[in-house]
Design a protein around this motif. Structure first.
Motif, short mmCIF file in Angstrom:
data_model
loop_
_atom_site.label_atom_id
_atom_site.label_comp_id
_atom_site.label_asym_id
_atom_site.label_seq_id
_atom_site.Cartn_x
_atom_site.Cartn_y
_atom_site.Cartn_z
N ARG A 170 0.83 -1.21 0.00
CA ARG A 170 0.00 0.00 0.00
C ARG A 170 0.86 1.26 0.00
NH1 ARG A 170 -4.72 -2.12 4.20
NH2 ARG A 170 -6.18 -2.77 2.55
N GLU A 171 1.98 1.21 0.71
CA GLU A 171 2.88 2.37 0.73
C GLU A 171 3.45 2.62 -0.67
OE1 GLU A 171 6.87 3.98 3.09
OE2 GLU A 171 5.94 2.08 3.65
N ILE A 172 3.82 1.55 -1.37
CA ILE A 172 4.33 1.69 -2.74
C ILE A 172 3.26 2.32 -3.64
CG2 ILE A 172 5.02 0.41 -4.81
CD1 ILE A 172 6.37 -1.62 -2.93
N LEU A 173 2.04 1.80 -3.55
CA LEU A 173 0.96 2.28 -4.41
C LEU A 173 0.62 3.73 -4.11
CD1 LEU A 173 -1.37 -0.86 -4.50
CD2 LEU A 173 0.29 -0.11 -6.21
N ARG A 174 0.61 4.12 -2.83
CA ARG A 174 0.32 5.52 -2.50
C ARG A 174 1.42 6.44 -3.03
NH1 ARG A 174 -3.20 2.58 -0.93
NH2 ARG A 174 -3.47 2.73 -3.17
N ASN A 175 2.67 6.01 -2.95
CA ASN A 175 3.77 6.82 -3.48
C ASN A 175 3.67 6.94 -5.00
OD1 ASN A 175 4.95 7.34 -0.99
ND2 ASN A 175 6.25 5.51 -1.05
N ILE A 176 3.25 5.87 -5.65
CA ILE A 176 3.05 5.92 -7.11
C ILE A 176 1.97 6.94 -7.45
CG2 ILE A 176 2.17 4.63 -9.10
CD1 ILE A 176 5.02 3.94 -8.45
N GLU A 177 0.89 6.96 -6.67
CA GLU A 177 -0.19 7.93 -6.91
C GLU A 177 0.31 9.36 -6.73
OE1 GLU A 177 -3.43 6.94 -4.39
OE2 GLU A 177 -3.89 5.06 -5.43
N ILE A 178 1.16 9.58 -5.71
CA ILE A 178 1.71 10.93 -5.49
C ILE A 178 2.58 11.34 -6.68
CG2 ILE A 178 3.32 12.27 -4.08
CD1 ILE A 178 2.38 10.56 -1.67
#
Length: 323
Positions: A69-77
């Motif tokens: 989830r941390e990876i995906l949120r950073n990708i969204e940012i």
């Protein structure tokens, strides 16, 4: 490891169901299952225990959901920052018969919800669309494609669909009808092909090879002549590439049209109107199957998901009227 595999993992974790996760992400369940199996193989660990009642998360799955989830949120940012200077765009690749009828009824409401999104639409014949899918052009340019496919054409795409490279959504079925001014076949609710052939037959398309882009209609058109371009008449057929002109020609009693029911879905067709919709008695009337296709190799934007949902709602409501 691919980014969509992590999106699939997160959604399956949330839904505790492969089928529900696939539906939420507009992905076919087989494609999602293959992607997750490949992810487990790459990581060397089992993430889910597949049961009849649903999905159970393994201990390893619980351990990595946080980092995922941390990876995906950073990708969204990162994506948000990158998109600040890029105008969002809905790209549609459609057969003419669908863009002429379907899109005017859907895009208005969709645009009101997405006023800041540009719309780019291209019209192509079915052969060109299939070629672009096979060459990954619709994926590279992020197209959402609308078309009618025969079972043979769909089978041709099956490897890409199974591998998750292309997502294919069935929209609905249609039939071919004869459209004519009520004075052409008075007091009739159906006609024969011989009766149709005795009249000037108008086909919709830029050339005879792709008239209507509907397989059953191409067969009839190809019987009428070869290699004719544009607005030309030979014996008792004519092709036009403007849907408004086609309908006006029917109203003016210049000829009849063999067309799918969807073409006139924006108009009431009944005995009190000038244009009649007639069943064709002796025609090998194959079903016309409409599909929506897009790349399974990228995450859809919210506005793209809304457009797909609007298309599905339109077809669901239209199919109810057909029953």
């Amino acid at each position: 490891m691919r980014l969509e595999q992590l999106y699939y993992f997160e959604k399956i974790y949330e839904e505790k169901s492969m089928s529900k996760a696939a539906e939420k992400l507009f992905v076919s369940p087989p494609a999602m299952s293959i992607a997750v199996a490949n992810l487990e193989k790459e990581l060397g660990m089992q993430l889910f225990i597949r049961q009849r009642k649903g999905i159970e998360i393994t201990q390893k799955g619980e351990e990595i959901i946080g980092p995922v989830r941390e990876i995906l949120r950073n990708i969204e940012i990162i994506s948000d920052v990158a998109q600040e200077n890029v105008k969002s765009e809905l790209r549609i690749l459609s057969m003419p018969v669908l863009s002429a009828v379907l899109l005017p009824q859907i895009l208005g409401a969709w645009k009101r919800k997405n006023a800041d999104i540009n719309v780019w639409m291209e019209e192509e014949g079915i052969y060109s669309i299939l070629d672009k899918i096979m060459q990954n052009s619709i994926h590279d340019k992020a197209y959402i494609s609308l078309c009618a496919l025969t079972s043979e054409e769909l089978q041709h795409l099956e490897p890409q669909i199974k591998e998750g490279r292309t997502v294919c959504i069935a929209l609905g079925k249609d039939r071919t009808y004869c459209y004519a001014d009520k004075s052409i076949f008075p007091n009739q609710t159906s006609v024969t092909m011989e009766e149709c052939k005795s009249k000037l037959m108008i086909f919709y398309g830029k050339n005879i090879e792709e008239m209507d882009d509907i397989a059953v209609l191409r067969k009839i058109a190809l019987e009428k002549g070869k290699n004719k371009k544009g607005f030309q008449k030979e014996n008792n057929y004519m092709s036009v590439s403007n849907i408004i002109l086609l309908k006006q020609m029917i109203r003016d009693k210049l000829g009849i049209a063999l067309m799918p029911g969807l073409l006139f879905c924006d108009e009431e067709i009944d005995a009190d109107r000038d244009i009649r919709m007639l069943e064709i008695e002796d025609m090998e009337n194959e079903d016309i199957d409409y599909y929506l296709l897009y790349s399974g190799q990228r995450e859809l934007q919210l506005y793209e998901k809304e457009f797909i949902q609007d298309v599905q709602i339109f077809f669901a409501e239209w199919q109810k009227k057909q029953r």
